[in-house]
Design a protein around this motif. Structure first.
Motif, PDB file in Angstrom:
ATOM      1  N   ASN A 176     -26.639 -20.632  14.233  1.00 12.77           N
ATOM      2  CA  ASN A 176     -27.958 -20.468  13.730  1.00 12.77           C
ATOM      3  C   ASN A 176     -28.597 -21.692  13.523  1.00 12.77           C
ATOM      4  O   ASN A 176     -28.138 -22.566  14.179  1.00 12.77           O
ATOM      5  N   GLU A 177     -29.732 -21.700  13.155  1.00 18.12           N
ATOM      6  CA  GLU A 177     -30.716 -22.955  13.312  1.00 18.12           C
ATOM      7  C   GLU A 177     -30.229 -24.229  12.634  1.00 18.12           C
ATOM      8  O   GLU A 177     -30.859 -25.181  12.580  1.00 18.12           O
ATOM      9  N   SER A 178     -29.146 -23.915  11.547  1.00 17.91           N
ATOM     10  CA  SER A 178     -28.403 -25.023  10.897  1.00 17.91           C
ATOM     11  C   SER A 178     -27.283 -25.055  11.057  1.00 17.91           C
ATOM     12  O   SER A 178     -26.319 -26.160  10.415  1.00 17.91           O
ATOM     13  N   GLU A 179     -26.540 -24.571  12.031  1.00 12.39           N
ATOM     14  CA  GLU A 179     -25.255 -24.578  12.483  1.00 12.39           C
ATOM     15  C   GLU A 179     -24.845 -24.525  13.999  1.00 12.39           C
ATOM     16  O   GLU A 179     -25.442 -23.655  14.555  1.00 12.39           O
ATOM     17  N   GLU A 205     -31.013 -35.545  15.749  1.00 10.83           N
ATOM     18  CA  GLU A 205     -30.655 -35.085  14.220  1.00 10.83           C
ATOM     19  C   GLU A 205     -29.346 -35.606  13.698  1.00 10.83           C
ATOM     20  O   GLU A 205     -28.240 -35.674  14.437  1.00 10.83           O
ATOM     21  N   TRP A 206     -29.244 -35.534  12.443  1.00 12.04           N
ATOM     22  CA  TRP A 206     -27.742 -35.831  11.735  1.00 12.04           C
ATOM     23  C   TRP A 206     -27.286 -34.654  11.042  1.00 12.04           C
ATOM     24  O   TRP A 206     -27.818 -34.012  10.606  1.00 12.04           O
ATOM     25  N   GLY A 207     -25.998 -34.450  11.495  1.00 11.17           N
ATOM     26  CA  GLY A 207     -25.360 -33.412  10.547  1.00 11.17           C
ATOM     27  C   GLY A 207     -23.938 -33.928  10.300  1.00 11.17           C
ATOM     28  O   GLY A 207     -23.634 -35.266  10.193  1.00 11.17           O
ATOM     29  N   ARG A 225     -28.261 -30.323   7.278  1.00 10.89           N
ATOM     30  CA  ARG A 225     -28.952 -29.993   5.999  1.00 10.89           C
ATOM     31  C   ARG A 225     -30.294 -29.220   6.045  1.00 10.89           C
ATOM     32  O   ARG A 225     -30.365 -28.419   5.196  1.00 10.89           O
ATOM     33  N   THR A 226     -30.905 -29.737   7.193  1.00  4.53           N
ATOM     34  CA  THR A 226     -32.255 -29.023   7.291  1.00  4.53           C
ATOM     35  C   THR A 226     -32.047 -28.334   8.772  1.00  4.53           C
ATOM     36  O   THR A 226     -31.413 -28.695   9.434  1.00  4.53           O
TER      37      THR A 226
END
Length: 524
Positions: free
Chosen positions: A431-434, A462-464, A481-482
Protein backbone atom coordinates in the motif's frame (compact mmCIF):
# COMPACT_ATOMS: atom_id res chain seq x y z
CA UNK A 1 79.01 0.58 41.71
CA UNK A 2 76.82 2.06 38.95
CA UNK A 3 76.03 -0.56 36.31
CA UNK A 4 75.24 0.32 32.69
CA UNK A 5 74.08 -2.44 30.34
CA UNK A 6 75.69 -1.85 26.95
CA UNK A 7 74.31 -3.76 23.97
CA UNK A 8 76.74 -4.68 21.17
CA UNK A 9 74.58 -4.90 18.06
CA UNK A 10 75.16 -5.09 14.32
CA UNK A 11 75.28 -7.32 11.25
CA UNK A 12 76.71 -10.82 11.51
CA UNK A 13 80.54 -10.95 11.31
CA UNK A 14 80.99 -7.23 11.99
CA UNK A 15 83.24 -7.99 15.00
CA UNK A 16 80.91 -7.60 18.00
CA UNK A 17 82.27 -10.55 19.98
CA UNK A 18 85.87 -9.59 19.21
CA UNK A 19 85.14 -6.08 20.50
CA UNK A 20 83.49 -7.42 23.66
CA UNK A 21 86.56 -9.58 24.30
CA UNK A 22 88.94 -6.67 23.69
CA UNK A 23 87.10 -4.32 26.05
CA UNK A 24 86.19 -6.70 28.89
CA UNK A 25 88.09 -7.44 32.08
CA UNK A 26 85.56 -9.94 33.42
CA UNK A 27 83.72 -12.67 31.54
CA UNK A 28 80.62 -14.63 32.54
CA UNK A 29 80.15 -18.31 31.80
CA UNK A 30 78.14 -17.19 28.77
CA UNK A 31 80.62 -14.97 26.94
CA UNK A 32 82.77 -14.88 23.82
CA UNK A 33 81.01 -17.73 22.00
CA UNK A 34 81.98 -20.46 24.47
CA UNK A 35 79.01 -22.48 23.24
CA UNK A 36 80.41 -25.40 21.14
CA UNK A 37 77.81 -24.75 18.44
CA UNK A 38 78.96 -21.13 18.19
CA UNK A 39 82.56 -22.24 17.79
CA UNK A 40 81.58 -24.83 15.19
CA UNK A 41 79.53 -22.36 13.10
CA UNK A 42 81.80 -19.38 13.70
CA UNK A 43 78.99 -17.01 14.71
CA UNK A 44 77.34 -15.84 17.93
CA UNK A 45 74.20 -17.89 18.60
CA UNK A 46 73.17 -16.57 22.01
CA UNK A 47 73.57 -13.57 24.25
CA UNK A 48 77.03 -13.22 25.78
CA UNK A 49 77.87 -11.20 28.90
CA UNK A 50 81.11 -9.61 30.09
CA UNK A 51 82.14 -6.48 31.96
CA UNK A 52 84.58 -3.56 32.20
CA UNK A 53 85.01 -1.60 35.43
CA UNK A 54 86.34 1.94 35.44
CA UNK A 55 86.34 5.12 37.50
CA UNK A 56 83.10 7.04 37.60
CA UNK A 57 83.31 9.95 35.11
CA UNK A 58 83.45 13.38 36.77
CA UNK A 59 80.16 14.36 35.10
CA UNK A 60 78.34 11.56 36.98
CA UNK A 61 79.91 12.14 40.38
CA UNK A 62 77.80 13.64 43.13
CA UNK A 63 74.52 12.21 41.78
CA UNK A 64 74.53 9.09 43.96
CA UNK A 65 76.64 6.92 46.24
CA UNK A 66 78.61 5.37 43.38
CA UNK A 67 82.37 5.62 43.07
CA UNK A 68 82.86 3.14 40.23
CA UNK A 69 81.22 2.48 36.86
CA UNK A 70 80.67 -1.00 35.46
CA UNK A 71 79.81 -1.56 31.81
CA UNK A 72 78.05 -4.90 31.36
CA UNK A 73 78.41 -5.78 27.68
CA UNK A 74 75.51 -7.69 26.13
CA UNK A 75 76.94 -9.33 23.01
CA UNK A 76 73.93 -9.87 20.71
CA UNK A 77 73.89 -12.26 17.73
CA UNK A 78 73.92 -10.65 14.31
CA UNK A 79 72.51 -13.34 12.06
CA UNK A 80 69.07 -12.64 10.55
CA UNK A 81 67.66 -15.95 11.79
CA UNK A 82 68.41 -14.97 15.41
CA UNK A 83 66.42 -11.73 15.48
CA UNK A 84 64.22 -12.91 18.36
CA UNK A 85 67.37 -13.27 20.50
CA UNK A 86 68.53 -9.81 19.40
CA UNK A 87 65.17 -8.29 20.42
CA UNK A 88 65.31 -10.07 23.78
CA UNK A 89 68.80 -8.71 24.41
CA UNK A 90 67.91 -5.20 23.32
CA UNK A 91 65.18 -4.90 25.93
CA UNK A 92 67.63 -5.18 28.85
CA UNK A 93 70.14 -2.55 27.68
CA UNK A 94 70.69 1.10 28.56
CA UNK A 95 73.08 2.11 25.78
CA UNK A 96 73.93 0.71 22.34
CA UNK A 97 77.24 0.11 20.60
CA UNK A 98 76.43 -0.31 16.92
CA UNK A 99 79.32 -2.23 15.33
CA UNK A 100 79.80 -1.56 11.60
CA UNK A 101 82.30 -3.30 9.33
CA UNK A 102 84.12 -0.46 7.54
CA UNK A 103 84.43 -2.58 4.41
CA UNK A 104 80.64 -3.20 4.19
CA UNK A 105 78.92 -0.25 5.84
CA UNK A 106 75.24 -0.34 6.86
CA UNK A 107 73.87 -3.80 6.00
CA UNK A 108 70.38 -5.31 6.35
CA UNK A 109 70.76 -6.50 9.94
CA UNK A 110 72.61 -3.29 10.88
CA UNK A 111 69.46 -1.42 9.85
CA UNK A 112 67.20 -3.84 11.76
CA UNK A 113 69.37 -3.36 14.86
CA UNK A 114 68.92 0.40 14.47
CA UNK A 115 65.14 -0.05 14.39
CA UNK A 116 65.20 -2.31 17.46
CA UNK A 117 67.51 0.13 19.21
CA UNK A 118 65.12 3.03 18.60
CA UNK A 119 62.40 1.13 20.47
CA UNK A 120 64.53 0.32 23.50
CA UNK A 121 67.23 2.97 23.95
CA UNK A 122 68.11 6.64 23.36
CA UNK A 123 71.93 6.61 23.53
CA UNK A 124 74.34 5.09 21.03
CA UNK A 125 77.96 5.05 19.93
CA UNK A 126 79.07 3.65 16.57
CA UNK A 127 82.17 1.45 16.40
CA UNK A 128 83.50 1.62 12.83
CA UNK A 129 85.42 -1.65 13.04
CA UNK A 130 88.12 -3.49 11.06
CA UNK A 131 90.07 -0.41 9.94
CA UNK A 132 93.18 -2.62 9.96
CA UNK A 133 91.81 -4.38 6.87
CA UNK A 134 92.05 -1.15 4.85
CA UNK A 135 95.36 -0.08 3.32
CA UNK A 136 96.81 2.94 5.13
CA UNK A 137 96.91 5.11 2.00
CA UNK A 138 93.12 4.57 1.57
CA UNK A 139 92.12 4.50 5.24
CA UNK A 140 91.63 8.21 5.99
CA UNK A 141 89.54 8.81 2.89
CA UNK A 142 87.38 5.71 3.43
CA UNK A 143 86.84 6.44 7.14
CA UNK A 144 85.70 9.96 6.27
CA UNK A 145 83.34 8.64 3.59
CA UNK A 146 81.85 5.97 5.88
CA UNK A 147 81.38 8.45 8.74
CA UNK A 148 79.47 10.81 6.45
CA UNK A 149 77.26 7.96 5.23
CA UNK A 150 76.50 6.70 8.75
CA UNK A 151 75.86 10.25 9.98
CA UNK A 152 73.36 10.68 7.16
CA UNK A 153 71.55 7.46 8.13
CA UNK A 154 71.44 8.41 11.83
CA UNK A 155 69.90 11.80 11.02
CA UNK A 156 66.65 9.95 10.28
CA UNK A 157 66.65 8.28 13.70
CA UNK A 158 66.62 9.18 17.41
CA UNK A 159 70.39 8.59 17.36
CA UNK A 160 71.19 11.70 15.34
CA UNK A 161 74.56 13.11 16.40
CA UNK A 162 75.83 9.87 17.96
CA UNK A 163 79.65 9.69 18.06
CA UNK A 164 81.45 7.45 15.54
CA UNK A 165 84.86 6.03 16.46
CA UNK A 166 87.03 4.10 14.00
CA UNK A 167 88.67 1.07 15.64
CA UNK A 168 90.15 -2.34 15.11
CA UNK A 169 88.92 -4.68 17.82
CA UNK A 170 91.16 -7.48 16.55
CA UNK A 171 94.36 -5.35 16.59
CA UNK A 172 93.45 -3.13 19.55
CA UNK A 173 93.65 0.05 17.48
CA UNK A 174 92.02 3.16 19.02
CA UNK A 175 90.24 1.25 21.80
CA UNK A 176 91.39 3.79 24.44
CA UNK A 177 89.70 6.55 22.45
CA UNK A 178 86.60 4.39 22.11
CA UNK A 179 86.36 3.88 25.90
CA UNK A 180 86.85 7.62 26.52
CA UNK A 181 84.04 8.37 24.06
CA UNK A 182 81.85 5.73 25.69
CA UNK A 183 82.44 7.33 29.09
CA UNK A 184 81.59 10.77 27.68
CA UNK A 185 78.06 9.65 26.70
CA UNK A 186 77.45 7.56 29.82
CA UNK A 187 74.59 8.61 32.05
CA UNK A 188 72.74 7.68 35.22
CA UNK A 189 69.70 5.68 34.07
CA UNK A 190 66.32 5.99 35.74
CA UNK A 191 66.00 3.24 38.34
CA UNK A 192 63.05 2.47 40.64
CA UNK A 193 64.05 0.15 43.46
CA UNK A 194 60.63 0.39 45.15
CA UNK A 195 58.72 -1.38 42.38
CA UNK A 196 58.00 -5.14 42.54
CA UNK A 197 61.05 -7.23 41.74
CA UNK A 198 61.33 -8.38 38.11
CA UNK A 199 64.28 -10.38 36.78
CA UNK A 200 64.89 -11.41 33.14
CA UNK A 201 66.57 -14.83 33.15
CA UNK A 202 68.75 -15.66 30.14
CA UNK A 203 70.60 -18.76 31.42
CA UNK A 204 69.70 -21.37 34.01
CA UNK A 205 71.74 -24.28 35.43
CA UNK A 206 72.10 -26.44 38.55
CA UNK A 207 75.09 -26.53 40.92
CA UNK A 208 75.05 -29.80 42.81
CA UNK A 209 74.57 -29.32 46.53
CA UNK A 210 73.77 -25.61 46.23
CA UNK A 211 70.68 -25.08 44.10
CA UNK A 212 69.63 -23.70 40.74
CA UNK A 213 71.43 -20.62 39.44
CA UNK A 214 69.50 -18.18 37.25
CA UNK A 215 71.62 -15.55 35.54
CA UNK A 216 70.10 -12.41 34.08
CA UNK A 217 69.30 -8.72 34.48
CA UNK A 218 67.16 -7.03 37.13
CA UNK A 219 64.52 -5.12 35.15
CA UNK A 220 62.99 -3.33 38.13
CA UNK A 221 62.93 -3.30 41.92
CA UNK A 222 65.45 -5.15 44.07
CA UNK A 223 65.95 -8.48 45.85
CA UNK A 224 67.84 -9.44 49.04
CA UNK A 225 69.16 -12.69 50.42
CA UNK A 226 66.55 -15.06 51.92
CA UNK A 227 63.64 -13.25 50.27
CA UNK A 228 61.11 -15.29 48.29
CA UNK A 229 60.66 -15.04 44.55
CA UNK A 230 58.18 -16.65 42.16
CA UNK A 231 58.94 -18.55 38.97
CA UNK A 232 55.64 -17.81 37.20
CA UNK A 233 56.24 -20.24 34.32
CA UNK A 234 56.04 -23.20 36.71
CA UNK A 235 53.89 -21.37 39.30
CA UNK A 236 56.37 -22.06 42.09
CA UNK A 237 57.93 -19.97 44.87
CA UNK A 238 61.58 -20.30 45.94
CA UNK A 239 63.94 -18.64 48.46
CA UNK A 240 67.05 -16.68 47.36
CA UNK A 241 70.10 -18.50 48.77
CA UNK A 242 72.89 -16.37 47.28
CA UNK A 243 73.58 -13.56 44.79
CA UNK A 244 76.70 -13.01 42.69
CA UNK A 245 77.74 -10.26 40.28
CA UNK A 246 80.55 -11.55 38.04
CA UNK A 247 81.67 -14.02 40.76
CA UNK A 248 81.53 -11.45 43.58
CA UNK A 249 79.01 -12.20 46.34
CA UNK A 250 76.32 -9.60 46.94
CA UNK A 251 73.65 -9.15 49.60
CA UNK A 252 71.30 -7.29 47.30
CA UNK A 253 70.60 -7.00 43.56
CA UNK A 254 68.99 -3.83 42.18
CA UNK A 255 67.44 -2.71 38.91
CA UNK A 256 70.02 -2.69 36.13
CA UNK A 257 72.35 -5.21 37.78
CA UNK A 258 73.62 -8.23 35.89
CA UNK A 259 73.66 -11.03 38.49
CA UNK A 260 73.35 -14.72 39.14
CA UNK A 261 70.72 -15.67 41.71
CA UNK A 262 70.94 -19.07 43.37
CA UNK A 263 67.56 -20.31 44.56
CA UNK A 264 66.18 -23.53 46.02
CA UNK A 265 66.73 -26.29 43.48
CA UNK A 266 64.37 -27.02 40.60
CA UNK A 267 64.86 -28.47 37.12
CA UNK A 268 66.49 -25.67 35.02
CA UNK A 269 64.94 -27.14 31.86
CA UNK A 270 61.59 -25.91 33.18
CA UNK A 271 62.70 -22.29 32.81
CA UNK A 272 65.82 -21.87 30.63
CA UNK A 273 64.80 -18.30 29.72
CA UNK A 274 62.01 -16.19 31.21
CA UNK A 275 61.02 -14.19 34.28
CA UNK A 276 61.43 -14.38 38.06
CA UNK A 277 59.48 -11.90 40.17
CA UNK A 278 57.86 -10.81 43.39
CA UNK A 279 55.17 -13.46 44.03
CA UNK A 280 51.97 -12.67 42.11
CA UNK A 281 53.42 -9.86 40.00
CA UNK A 282 53.72 -11.60 36.62
CA UNK A 283 50.52 -12.67 34.87
CA UNK A 284 49.74 -15.51 32.49
CA UNK A 285 48.45 -13.63 29.45
CA UNK A 286 46.27 -15.10 26.70
CA UNK A 287 45.67 -11.87 24.80
CA UNK A 288 46.46 -8.18 25.05
CA UNK A 289 45.49 -4.84 23.53
CA UNK A 290 48.10 -2.34 22.36
CA UNK A 291 48.10 0.98 20.57
CA UNK A 292 49.77 0.27 17.22
CA UNK A 293 52.81 2.24 16.10
CA UNK A 294 53.72 1.20 12.57
CA UNK A 295 57.45 0.90 11.88
CA UNK A 296 58.00 3.11 8.83
CA UNK A 297 60.57 0.80 7.22
CA UNK A 298 58.15 -2.15 7.08
CA UNK A 299 56.62 -2.25 3.61
CA UNK A 300 54.44 -5.34 3.98
CA UNK A 301 50.69 -5.35 4.74
CA UNK A 302 49.33 -5.14 8.29
CA UNK A 303 45.86 -6.61 7.82
CA UNK A 304 43.06 -7.53 10.15
CA UNK A 305 43.08 -11.22 11.17
CA UNK A 306 46.65 -11.72 9.93
CA UNK A 307 49.31 -13.41 12.07
CA UNK A 308 52.55 -11.88 13.33
CA UNK A 309 55.41 -13.04 15.50
CA UNK A 310 55.13 -11.08 18.75
CA UNK A 311 58.19 -10.44 20.93
CA UNK A 312 57.68 -9.54 24.61
CA UNK A 313 60.91 -9.70 26.60
CA UNK A 314 62.46 -13.09 25.85
CA UNK A 315 59.11 -14.52 24.71
CA UNK A 316 58.27 -14.93 21.02
CA UNK A 317 54.84 -16.25 20.08
CA UNK A 318 52.51 -16.16 17.07
CA UNK A 319 49.48 -13.92 17.48
CA UNK A 320 46.37 -13.20 15.42
CA UNK A 321 45.56 -9.48 15.28
CA UNK A 322 42.25 -7.63 15.25
CA UNK A 323 42.66 -3.99 14.20
CA UNK A 324 40.28 -1.25 15.38
CA UNK A 325 40.14 2.50 15.98
CA UNK A 326 38.11 5.06 17.85
CA UNK A 327 35.94 7.11 15.50
CA UNK A 328 36.13 10.28 17.57
CA UNK A 329 39.55 10.22 19.21
CA UNK A 330 39.42 11.28 22.85
CA UNK A 331 42.73 9.93 24.13
CA UNK A 332 45.55 7.59 23.20
CA UNK A 333 44.61 4.87 25.68
CA UNK A 334 42.29 1.94 25.29
CA UNK A 335 38.99 2.21 27.17
CA UNK A 336 36.79 -0.89 27.43
CA UNK A 337 33.66 1.29 27.68
CA UNK A 338 34.23 3.03 24.33
CA UNK A 339 33.00 1.73 20.98
CA UNK A 340 35.59 1.10 18.27
CA UNK A 341 35.44 0.59 14.52
CA UNK A 342 37.05 -2.46 12.93
CA UNK A 343 39.55 -1.62 10.18
CA UNK A 344 40.80 -3.91 7.42
CA UNK A 345 44.37 -2.68 7.09
CA UNK A 346 46.85 -0.07 8.29
CA UNK A 347 48.01 1.90 5.27
CA UNK A 348 51.74 2.02 4.58
CA UNK A 349 51.71 5.80 4.19
CA UNK A 350 49.24 6.45 7.02
CA UNK A 351 49.90 10.03 8.10
CA UNK A 352 46.89 10.87 10.27
CA UNK A 353 48.57 11.13 13.67
CA UNK A 354 45.23 11.60 15.46
CA UNK A 355 43.81 8.37 14.09
CA UNK A 356 44.73 6.03 16.95
CA UNK A 357 44.74 2.39 15.87
CA UNK A 358 44.64 -0.41 18.41
CA UNK A 359 45.23 -4.13 18.01
CA UNK A 360 43.86 -7.07 19.92
CA UNK A 361 46.62 -9.70 19.93
CA UNK A 362 45.43 -13.25 20.60
CA UNK A 363 48.40 -15.49 21.40
CA UNK A 364 48.57 -19.05 20.09
CA UNK A 365 50.04 -20.08 23.45
CA UNK A 366 49.80 -18.09 26.71
CA UNK A 367 52.86 -16.11 27.84
CA UNK A 368 54.19 -14.73 31.12
CA UNK A 369 54.35 -10.94 31.16
CA UNK A 370 53.68 -7.75 33.11
CA UNK A 371 51.58 -4.63 32.68
CA UNK A 372 52.88 -2.05 30.16
CA UNK A 373 55.40 -4.47 28.63
CA UNK A 374 56.88 -3.47 25.27
CA UNK A 375 55.40 -5.47 22.38
CA UNK A 376 57.27 -5.76 19.05
CA UNK A 377 55.60 -7.53 16.11
CA UNK A 378 57.53 -8.94 13.16
CA UNK A 379 57.29 -11.21 10.14
CA UNK A 380 59.97 -13.81 10.83
CA UNK A 381 58.70 -15.93 7.94
CA UNK A 382 59.85 -13.26 5.45
CA UNK A 383 62.82 -14.11 3.21
CA UNK A 384 65.97 -13.25 5.22
CA UNK A 385 67.98 -12.93 2.01
CA UNK A 386 65.94 -9.95 0.80
CA UNK A 387 66.84 -6.39 1.71
CA UNK A 388 63.72 -5.71 3.76
CA UNK A 389 62.70 -4.78 7.29
CA UNK A 390 60.83 -7.58 9.06
CA UNK A 391 59.81 -5.48 12.08
CA UNK A 392 56.22 -4.34 11.51
CA UNK A 393 54.82 -2.46 14.52
CA UNK A 394 55.18 -1.98 18.27
CA UNK A 395 53.30 -0.72 21.30
CA UNK A 396 52.87 -1.04 25.05
CA UNK A 397 50.39 -3.43 26.64
CA UNK A 398 47.33 -1.39 27.61
CA UNK A 399 45.02 -4.22 28.63
CA UNK A 400 45.91 -7.71 29.87
CA UNK A 401 43.60 -10.64 29.21
CA UNK A 402 44.53 -13.20 31.84
CA UNK A 403 41.32 -15.27 31.75
CA UNK A 404 41.69 -18.58 29.96
CA UNK A 405 38.03 -18.35 28.91
CA UNK A 406 38.44 -14.83 27.50
CA UNK A 407 36.72 -15.70 24.21
CA UNK A 408 33.43 -16.24 26.01
CA UNK A 409 33.90 -13.88 28.95
CA UNK A 410 35.96 -10.91 27.68
CA UNK A 411 35.53 -10.64 23.92
CA UNK A 412 31.69 -10.33 23.99
CA UNK A 413 32.14 -7.18 26.11
CA UNK A 414 34.60 -5.67 23.63
CA UNK A 415 32.57 -3.13 21.65
CA UNK A 416 34.21 -3.44 18.22
CA UNK A 417 31.91 -3.02 15.23
CA UNK A 418 32.17 -3.13 11.48
CA UNK A 419 30.34 -0.64 9.30
CA UNK A 420 28.10 -2.49 6.86
CA UNK A 421 26.18 -1.35 3.82
CA UNK A 422 23.48 -3.34 2.00
CA UNK A 423 21.59 -2.48 -1.18
CA UNK A 424 18.31 -4.14 -2.24
CA UNK A 425 15.31 -3.14 -4.33
CA UNK A 426 11.57 -2.70 -3.97
CA UNK A 427 9.85 -5.78 -5.36
CA UNK A 428 6.24 -4.66 -4.99
CA UNK A 429 3.82 -2.24 -3.34
CA UNK A 430 1.55 -3.43 -0.52
CA UNK A 431 0.00 0.00 0.00
CA UNK A 432 1.13 3.60 -0.01
CA UNK A 433 2.91 3.15 3.37
CA UNK A 434 4.16 -0.39 2.99
CA UNK A 435 6.51 -2.13 0.53
CA UNK A 436 8.14 -5.52 0.03
CA UNK A 437 11.92 -5.41 -0.53
CA UNK A 438 14.25 -8.09 -1.88
CA UNK A 439 18.01 -8.41 -2.34
CA UNK A 440 19.03 -7.00 1.04
CA UNK A 441 19.78 -10.44 2.46
CA UNK A 442 21.05 -13.74 1.11
CA UNK A 443 18.60 -16.58 0.71
CA UNK A 444 20.63 -19.00 2.80
CA UNK A 445 21.91 -18.38 6.29
CA UNK A 446 20.35 -14.92 6.70
CA UNK A 447 19.25 -13.67 10.11
CA UNK A 448 16.61 -11.15 9.06
CA UNK A 449 15.16 -11.03 12.59
CA UNK A 450 18.23 -9.12 13.81
CA UNK A 451 17.42 -6.23 11.42
CA UNK A 452 13.77 -5.66 12.34
CA UNK A 453 13.33 -2.05 13.44
CA UNK A 454 16.40 -0.70 11.60
CA UNK A 455 16.00 2.32 9.34
CA UNK A 456 16.33 2.15 5.57
CA UNK A 457 16.30 4.81 2.86
CA UNK A 458 14.88 4.59 -0.62
CA UNK A 459 16.89 5.93 -3.55
CA UNK A 460 13.96 8.35 -3.97
CA UNK A 461 14.80 9.89 -0.59
CA UNK A 462 12.08 8.54 1.77
CA UNK A 463 13.02 7.00 5.11
CA UNK A 464 11.35 3.91 6.55
CA UNK A 465 12.02 0.88 8.77
CA UNK A 466 12.25 -2.86 8.31
CA UNK A 467 8.94 -3.83 9.88
CA UNK A 468 9.10 -7.61 9.57
CA UNK A 469 10.33 -10.52 7.53
CA UNK A 470 8.25 -11.64 4.55
CA UNK A 471 7.86 -15.26 3.54
CA UNK A 472 10.49 -17.95 3.96
CA UNK A 473 13.01 -16.38 1.57
CA UNK A 474 15.17 -13.27 1.97
CA UNK A 475 12.45 -10.66 1.59
CA UNK A 476 11.45 -8.10 4.21
CA UNK A 477 8.46 -5.82 4.76
CA UNK A 478 9.16 -2.05 4.85
CA UNK A 479 6.90 0.45 6.60
CA UNK A 480 6.85 4.26 6.28
CA UNK A 481 5.49 6.67 8.88
CA UNK A 482 3.94 8.90 6.19
CA UNK A 483 2.57 7.73 2.83
CA UNK A 484 5.03 7.61 -0.06
CA UNK A 485 4.93 10.46 -2.56
CA UNK A 486 2.94 10.09 -5.80
CA UNK A 487 6.19 10.38 -7.79
CA UNK A 488 7.76 7.46 -5.88
CA UNK A 489 4.62 5.34 -6.22
CA UNK A 490 4.54 6.08 -9.95
CA UNK A 491 8.16 4.91 -10.32
CA UNK A 492 7.38 1.74 -8.39
CA UNK A 493 4.48 0.95 -10.71
CA UNK A 494 6.75 1.11 -13.79
CA UNK A 495 7.95 -2.48 -13.37
CA UNK A 496 9.31 -2.80 -16.89
CA UNK A 497 11.87 -0.01 -16.50
CA UNK A 498 14.69 -1.64 -14.50
CA UNK A 499 16.93 1.43 -14.91
CA UNK A 500 14.42 3.43 -12.88
CA UNK A 501 14.09 0.73 -10.21
CA UNK A 502 13.84 2.12 -6.67
CA UNK A 503 16.75 0.92 -4.52
CA UNK A 504 16.66 0.22 -0.79
CA UNK A 505 19.75 1.18 1.24
CA UNK A 506 20.50 -0.21 4.69
CA UNK A 507 23.45 1.08 6.75
CA UNK A 508 24.26 -0.42 10.14
CA UNK A 509 26.97 -1.50 12.54
CA UNK A 510 27.65 -5.17 13.18
CA UNK A 511 29.52 -6.06 16.36
CA UNK A 512 32.47 -8.40 15.84
CA UNK A 513 32.34 -10.24 19.17
CA UNK A 514 29.00 -9.26 20.77
CA UNK A 515 26.11 -11.57 19.97
CA UNK A 516 22.41 -11.69 20.83
CA UNK A 517 19.80 -14.43 20.45
CA UNK A 518 19.84 -14.18 16.63
CA UNK A 519 23.60 -13.84 16.02
CA UNK A 520 26.15 -11.00 15.93
CA UNK A 521 24.46 -7.91 17.36
CA UNK A 522 23.58 -5.17 14.84
CA UNK A 523 22.74 -1.53 15.62
CA UNK A 524 22.48 1.81 13.86
Amino acid sequence: MLNLNVGLMGHVDSGKTTLAKALSEIASTAAFDKNPQSQQRGITLDLGFSALRTDLPAELQGHGNWNQLQYTFVDCPGHASLIRTIIGGAQIIDLIVLVVDIGKGIQTQTAECLVIGELTSRKMIVALNKIDTIEENRRVKLVDKMKKGITSVLMKTVFEGSPIVEISAAKGINLDQFVLTLKSISFIPVRDYNMPFLFAVDHCFTIKGQGTVCTGTVLQGQIKLNEEVEIPKIKSTRKVKSIQMFRQCQEIARQGDRVGICITQFDPKQLERGLICTPGFVLTTYATIIRVNRIKYFKGPIRNKSKFHVHIGYETVLACITLFKEEKVQNAEFNANVEYELIDEIEIDASDKDDHVFALLEFEVPIQTVTSALVIASKLDADIHKNQCRLAFFGRMEHHVSNKDYKSQFLPQLKIYKKKHKIGFVQRIVNESELIAAGLFKKEGNNRQAFIGLRIQLSSGEWGVINNTFGASSKVRLRFRTPLSEATLARLRQKNNSADQVKVELRFRKYVFTKDEVGNKVVQ
